[in-house]
Design a protein around this motif. Structure first.
Motif, PDB file in Angstrom:
ATOM      1  N   TYR A 166       0.836  -1.209   0.000  1.00  0.00           N
ATOM      2  CA  TYR A 166       0.000   0.000   0.000  1.00  0.00           C
ATOM      3  C   TYR A 166       0.867   1.255   0.000  1.00  0.00           C
ATOM      4  CZ  TYR A 166      -2.515   3.949   1.895  1.00  0.00           C
ATOM      5  OH  TYR A 166      -3.001   5.226   2.094  1.00  0.00           O
ATOM      6  N   LEU A 167       1.922   1.262   0.817  1.00  0.00           N
ATOM      7  CA  LEU A 167       2.793   2.428   0.931  1.00  0.00           C
ATOM      8  C   LEU A 167       3.501   2.710  -0.397  1.00  0.00           C
ATOM      9  CD1 LEU A 167       4.090   4.653   2.605  1.00  0.00           C
ATOM     10  CD2 LEU A 167       5.788   2.978   3.402  1.00  0.00           C
ATOM     11  N   ARG A 168       3.977   1.677  -1.078  1.00  0.00           N
ATOM     12  CA  ARG A 168       4.637   1.895  -2.371  1.00  0.00           C
ATOM     13  C   ARG A 168       3.662   2.507  -3.383  1.00  0.00           C
ATOM     14  NH1 ARG A 168       7.039  -3.068  -1.141  1.00  0.00           N
ATOM     15  NH2 ARG A 168       5.850  -4.281  -2.661  1.00  0.00           N
ATOM     16  N   TRP A 169       2.410   2.024  -3.362  1.00  0.00           N
ATOM     17  CA  TRP A 169       1.412   2.598  -4.274  1.00  0.00           C
ATOM     18  C   TRP A 169       1.122   4.064  -3.925  1.00  0.00           C
ATOM     19  CZ3 TRP A 169      -0.737   1.622  -8.805  1.00  0.00           C
ATOM     20  CH2 TRP A 169      -1.890   2.324  -9.174  1.00  0.00           C
ATOM     21  N   ALA A 170       0.996   4.360  -2.625  1.00  0.00           N
ATOM     22  CA  ALA A 170       0.727   5.735  -2.200  1.00  0.00           C
ATOM     23  C   ALA A 170       1.866   6.661  -2.608  1.00  0.00           C
ATOM     24  CB  ALA A 170       0.512   5.781  -0.683  1.00  0.00           C
ATOM     25  N   LEU A 196      12.230   4.985  -7.663  1.00  0.00           N
ATOM     26  CA  LEU A 196      10.916   5.255  -8.261  1.00  0.00           C
ATOM     27  C   LEU A 196      10.711   4.417  -9.518  1.00  0.00           C
ATOM     28  CD1 LEU A 196       8.293   6.788  -8.850  1.00  0.00           C
ATOM     29  CD2 LEU A 196       9.670   8.664  -9.749  1.00  0.00           C
ATOM     30  N   THR A 197      11.730   4.338 -10.355  1.00  0.00           N
ATOM     31  CA  THR A 197      11.631   3.569 -11.600  1.00  0.00           C
ATOM     32  C   THR A 197      11.367   2.098 -11.313  1.00  0.00           C
ATOM     33  OG1 THR A 197      13.051   5.092 -12.839  1.00  0.00           O
ATOM     34  CG2 THR A 197      12.898   2.827 -13.664  1.00  0.00           C
ATOM     35  N   MET A 205       4.842  -2.054 -10.600  1.00  0.00           N
ATOM     36  CA  MET A 205       3.403  -1.828 -10.570  1.00  0.00           C
ATOM     37  C   MET A 205       2.751  -1.785 -11.955  1.00  0.00           C
ATOM     38  SD  MET A 205       2.315  -1.379  -7.334  1.00  0.00           S
ATOM     39  CE  MET A 205       2.963  -1.006  -5.705  1.00  0.00           C
ATOM     40  N   PHE A 206       3.513  -1.352 -12.982  1.00  0.00           N
ATOM     41  CA  PHE A 206       2.925  -1.169 -14.306  1.00  0.00           C
ATOM     42  C   PHE A 206       3.611  -1.958 -15.427  1.00  0.00           C
ATOM     43  CE2 PHE A 206       1.631   2.775 -12.118  1.00  0.00           C
ATOM     44  CZ  PHE A 206       0.263   2.682 -12.297  1.00  0.00           C
ATOM     45  N   GLY A 207       4.747  -2.567 -15.151  1.00  0.00           N
ATOM     46  CA  GLY A 207       5.433  -3.338 -16.185  1.00  0.00           C
ATOM     47  C   GLY A 207       6.098  -2.479 -17.227  1.00  0.00           C
TER      48      GLY A 207
END
Length: 262
Positions: A197-201, A231-232, A238-240
């Motif tokens: 959750y924290l990484r997504w936030a 960040l990369t 998360m998005f591939g």
């Protein structure tokens, strides 16, 4: 001698809504990835091929992909709308209840869940007919459920701390629970552990900063990442895709609704 086949590229618009990130445009290709969001996929032209973590591939025009479900996307000559619903949003809570058990990890389950979900079918109808209020169904109070009060307070406090360290132990003190109990509630309420959750936030915050014109490096630090490489890595997880690939081909669009996604 034949040249390499052209890899489909992403292009389109991204809208950051409260509680939801929306992409609309031409679909490209991703590597296997798993995000924290509940993803609604509605194809508006052509078909998109989905691959799950078991290697199963299906072409479809509609899917509901759960949080942390490993998948890859390939959409040659297709256009679509992808809605990434934040795991703590009422909408994600409602959608999560529509796909359980083994179906969470299999592409056939994602397609079946979308086809049997009135909200997703309504979204498809509105997108395909050009409805002027494409987010109207999200205002339905039955769309989702509220999170546990302690989890909500912890998430609200997390948002204020994203520029620096965020520790579950500190959040537990704020909400008056043990760290283990709060961690259990995060997994129970959101379907994912607190670190995910924290990484997504943090990723959401970085995208907000980039949208405002901040460089990728400064956005990374502003969202609490160690550096732009960190960040990369999270963006790719998360998005591939690499964020630089996306930023070259998307435009930021203004929100189309009044915040009813929250």
């Amino acid at each position: 001698m034949m040249g390499k086949a052209k890899v489909p590229a992403w292009s389109g618009a991204v809208t950051l809504q409260p509680g939801c990130l929306v992409f609309s445009g031409a679909v490209g290709t991703t590597e296997l990835h798993a995000h924290a969001a509940m993803q609604v996929m509605v194809v508006t032209a052509g078909e998109v091929q989905l691959r799950d973590g078991h290697g199963q591939r299906r072409s479809t025009r509609m899917a509901l992909i759960p949080s942390r479900a490993l998948h890859a996307i390939h959409g040659p000559e297709a256009t679509a709308v992808f809605m990434y619903c934040d795991p703590d949003s009422p909408l994600a809570c409602g959608l999560r209840a529509r796909i359980v058990g083994e179906d969470q990890d299999h592409v056939d389950g994602w397609i079946a869940a979308a086809q049997s979900s009135p909200p997703v079918r309504q979204e498809a109808r509105q997108r395909l007919t050009g409805d002027q209020d494409p987010y109207a169904w999200l205002a339905d109070p039955r769309a989702g459920l509220s999170c546990h009060p302690a989890v909500r307070r912890a998430m609200d406090h997390t948002q204020r701390l994203l520029g620096g360290p965020v520790r579950l132990q500190d959040l537990a003190v704020v909400v008056g629970l043990s760290a283990s109990r709060l961690g259990h509630l995060f997994a129970e309420e959101l379907g994912l552990p607190f670190p995910v959750y924290l990484r997504w936030a943090r990723l959401r915050r970085a995208m907000e900063l980039v949208q405002e014109g901040t460089s990728l490096t400064k956005a990374a630090h502003g969202a609490g990442f160690a550096d732009s490489s960190h960040l990369t890595r999270v963006f790719h997880e998360m998005f591939g895709l690499a964020p630089s690939t996306v930023l070259r081909s998307i435009r930021w669009a203004a929100p189309e609704s009044d915040g009813r996604l929250a």
